[in-house]
Enzyme design. Structure first.
Site, mmCIF file in Angstrom:
data_model
loop_
_atom_site.group_PDB
_atom_site.id
_atom_site.type_symbol
_atom_site.label_atom_id
_atom_site.label_comp_id
_atom_site.label_asym_id
_atom_site.label_seq_id
_atom_site.Cartn_x
_atom_site.Cartn_y
_atom_site.Cartn_z
ATOM 1 N N ARG A 1 -0.047 3.239 0.156
ATOM 2 C CA ARG A 1 -0.817 3.954 -0.771
ATOM 3 C C ARG A 1 -2.124 4.458 -0.096
ATOM 4 N NH1 ARG A 1 3.437 5.338 -2.746
ATOM 5 N NH2 ARG A 1 3.918 4.877 -5.014
ATOM 6 N N GLU B 1 -4.842 12.113 -2.112
ATOM 7 C CA GLU B 1 -3.596 12.741 -2.451
ATOM 8 C C GLU B 1 -3.295 13.578 -3.573
ATOM 9 O OE1 GLU B 1 -0.259 10.183 -0.681
ATOM 10 O OE2 GLU B 1 0.997 10.881 -2.095
ATOM 11 N N HIS C 1 3.568 12.446 2.360
ATOM 12 C CA HIS C 1 4.096 11.172 1.595
ATOM 13 C C HIS C 1 5.713 11.660 1.756
ATOM 14 C CE1 HIS C 1 3.740 8.504 -2.159
ATOM 15 N NE2 HIS C 1 4.786 8.406 -1.427
HETATM 16 P P1 NAI Z 1 7.387 -5.013 -2.957
HETATM 17 O O1 NAI Z 1 6.754 -5.273 -4.342
HETATM 18 O O2 NAI Z 1 8.619 -5.424 -2.447
HETATM 19 O O3 NAI Z 1 6.329 -6.081 -2.085
HETATM 20 C C1 NAI Z 1 4.938 -5.639 -1.999
HETATM 21 C C2 NAI Z 1 4.397 -6.936 -1.455
HETATM 22 O O4 NAI Z 1 2.995 -6.905 -1.277
HETATM 23 C C3 NAI Z 1 4.767 -8.273 -2.011
HETATM 24 O O5 NAI Z 1 5.218 -9.207 -1.252
HETATM 25 C C4 NAI Z 1 3.366 -8.709 -2.440
HETATM 26 O O6 NAI Z 1 3.141 -10.159 -2.864
HETATM 27 C C5 NAI Z 1 2.556 -8.087 -1.569
HETATM 28 N N1 NAI Z 1 1.164 -8.169 -1.674
HETATM 29 C C6 NAI Z 1 0.390 -7.747 -2.988
HETATM 30 N N2 NAI Z 1 -0.808 -7.715 -2.744
HETATM 31 C C7 NAI Z 1 -1.301 -7.982 -1.577
HETATM 32 C C8 NAI Z 1 -2.336 -8.174 -0.924
HETATM 33 N N3 NAI Z 1 -3.626 -8.054 -1.300
HETATM 34 N N4 NAI Z 1 -2.113 -8.356 0.445
HETATM 35 C C9 NAI Z 1 -0.965 -8.140 1.220
HETATM 36 N N5 NAI Z 1 0.100 -8.362 0.228
HETATM 37 C C10 NAI Z 1 0.023 -8.122 -0.745
HETATM 38 O O7 NAI Z 1 7.110 -3.702 -2.694
HETATM 39 P P2 NAI Z 1 7.748 -2.732 -1.671
HETATM 40 O O8 NAI Z 1 9.081 -2.047 -2.174
HETATM 41 O O9 NAI Z 1 7.845 -3.357 -0.166
HETATM 42 O O10 NAI Z 1 6.873 -1.362 -1.379
HETATM 43 C C11 NAI Z 1 5.294 -1.302 -1.052
HETATM 44 C C12 NAI Z 1 4.816 -0.386 -1.368
HETATM 45 O O11 NAI Z 1 5.310 0.787 -0.561
HETATM 46 C C13 NAI Z 1 5.028 0.369 -2.915
HETATM 47 O O12 NAI Z 1 3.956 -0.560 -3.713
HETATM 48 C C14 NAI Z 1 4.455 1.760 -2.699
HETATM 49 O O13 NAI Z 1 3.285 1.915 -2.956
HETATM 50 C C15 NAI Z 1 4.801 2.132 -1.323
HETATM 51 N N6 NAI Z 1 5.910 3.019 -0.998
HETATM 52 C C16 NAI Z 1 5.761 4.208 -0.349
HETATM 53 C C17 NAI Z 1 6.635 5.029 -0.224
HETATM 54 C C18 NAI Z 1 6.541 6.317 0.717
HETATM 55 O O14 NAI Z 1 7.367 7.286 0.406
HETATM 56 N N7 NAI Z 1 5.660 6.167 1.645
HETATM 57 C C19 NAI Z 1 8.028 4.843 -0.729
HETATM 58 C C20 NAI Z 1 8.058 3.722 -1.460
HETATM 59 C C21 NAI Z 1 7.203 2.526 -1.696
#
Ligand code: NAI
Length: 329
Positions: A230, A259, A297
């Site tokens: 993000r 964005e 995005h």
């Molecule tokens: P997820 O929930 O499986 O993993 C997120 C990880 O980030 C978790 O392990 C959590 O503990 C960790 N986390 C939380 N706060 C943190 C911090 N301060 N420092 C380091 N790690 C921290 O989520 P997933 O599926 O891996 O997605 C991650 C992000 O990717 C989503 O929240 C979304 O914003 C973004 N995304 C972007 C897309 C795109 O089209 N560019 C598509 C899908 C997701």
């Protein structure tokens, strides 16, 4: 009253969903959900949105007891606390695009490291020399992964295939994965100091806003930065300074801090806060730089991922799955 509704759902998604045998009626709209058009949503039990709909308290007024079905993993565009207080369930589609976003992340890394965008431009201009196109190997380099959830772990798998070393930071470390995938957890400070390439894969929350700001960029040295998570995770003004002073060598961004406003001048002019306006201008400065590549995005946008999003959203609506807040009313 209609039982289901998908907002701003055109083209491929619409024709895919129209072929499905659904247990609810579905109506399609081309626009995103806004305070101005929220009235149109009032007769439906479920409103489904993508990330460009900013689902604020204003939008959710009188939506009590209904559902907001996000067609995304991230749900930072929805006021989930207000929704919960009004008994509005919010659901997301986790894990639809782990490989999809991880592959896009490496698309950006390779574009930057091997100057693929510049090489293509040169050839299109009839210039077949490789002057200015020397890149860097990935093998042996240190990748710093911020957030080792579903996408972060896929990124680590791919990095292992490239013979990279991986370090990671996450407030909830997965020790088993670290030993299985051969990576090491370090503090965020150590990660930004030691990694050759830093890539972001954590959600946007109040705690992670501007996770990378001046303090972190000052610790970097000729570092490559990639963000497919993000835009607001990065303080854009500080990133520009980092690029200018060499802490950051180059950046690949699938997401921008402003964005939704950068691509639309009319939207940008509607911003009331001077600071928000400044971020729009800073995003434009980033886009225009030679050492920055920006994609719109698009990390989630593969045929397979789109099908998983559509199928996952239907399942969420039909079975009440993947509720991310605690609707209380
Ligand atoms: P997820 O929930 O499986 O993993 C997120 C990880 O980030 C978790 O392990 C959590 O503990 C960790 N986390 C939380 N706060 C943190 C911090 N301060 N420092 C380091 N790690 C921290 O989520 P997933 O599926 O891996 O997605 C991650 C992000 O990717 C989503 O929240 C979304 O914003 C973004 N995304 C972007 C897309 C795109 O089209 N560019 C598509 C899908 C997701």
């Amino acid at each position: 009253m209609h039982e289901g509704r998908l907002v701003r759902c055109g083209g491929w998604e619409k024709s895919y969903l129209e072929k499905k045998d659904l247990s609810f009626d579905i109506h399609f709209f081309d626009e995103s959900l806004t305070p101005e058009n929220r009235e149109k949503a009032s007769e439906y039990d479920v409103v489904s949105v993508f990330v460009e709909s900013s689902v604020t308290e204003k939008v959710l007024k009188d939506f009590e007891g209904r559902m907001v079905a996000c067609r995304s993993t991230g749900f930072d565009h929805v006021d989930t606390d207000y929704a919960a207080s009004e008994g509005i369930a919010v659901c997301n589609v986790p894990k639809y695009g782990d490989s999809t976003v991880a592959e896009h992340t490496f698309g950006l890394i390779l574009t930057l490291n091997r100057k693929i965008n510049k090489a293509i431009e040169k050839v299109e201009d009839g210039d077949f020399s490789n002057e200015g196109l020397r890149g860097y190997d990935l093998a042996g380099k240190k990748l710093g992964v911020v957030g080792t959830g579903s996408i972060g772990k896929k990124v680590i798998d791919i990095a292992n295939g490239f013979d990279m070393q991986v370090i990671a930071s996450d407030p909830y470390p997965d020790r088993e994965a670290a030993s299985e995938k051969d990576f090491m957890y370090v503090s965020r400070k150590d990660l930004v100091k030691k990694a050759d390439i830093v890539t972001l894969h954590c959600p946007l929350t109040d705690e992670t806003k501007h996770l990378l700001s001046k303090e972190e960029f000052d610790l970097m040295d000729d570092t490559v930065l990639v963000n497919t998570a993000r835009g607001k995770l990065i303080d854009t003004e500080a990133l520009i300074e980092g690029l200018d002073d060499g802490g950051v060598r180059c950046a690949g961004l699938d997401v921008l801090e402003a964005e939704g406003y950068v691509e639309d001048d009319v939207e940008a002019l509607s911003l009331e806060d001077q600071k928000d306006m400044e971020v729009v201008l800073e995003d434009h400065l980033l886009i225009d730089r030679d050492d920055v590549v920006v994609t719109p995005h698009n990390g989630f946008n593969s045929v397979e991922a789109m099908q998983r999003i559509a199928d996952g959203t239907i399942e969420n609506i039909e079975k009440g799955k993947n509720i991310v807040n605690r609707p209380g009313k």
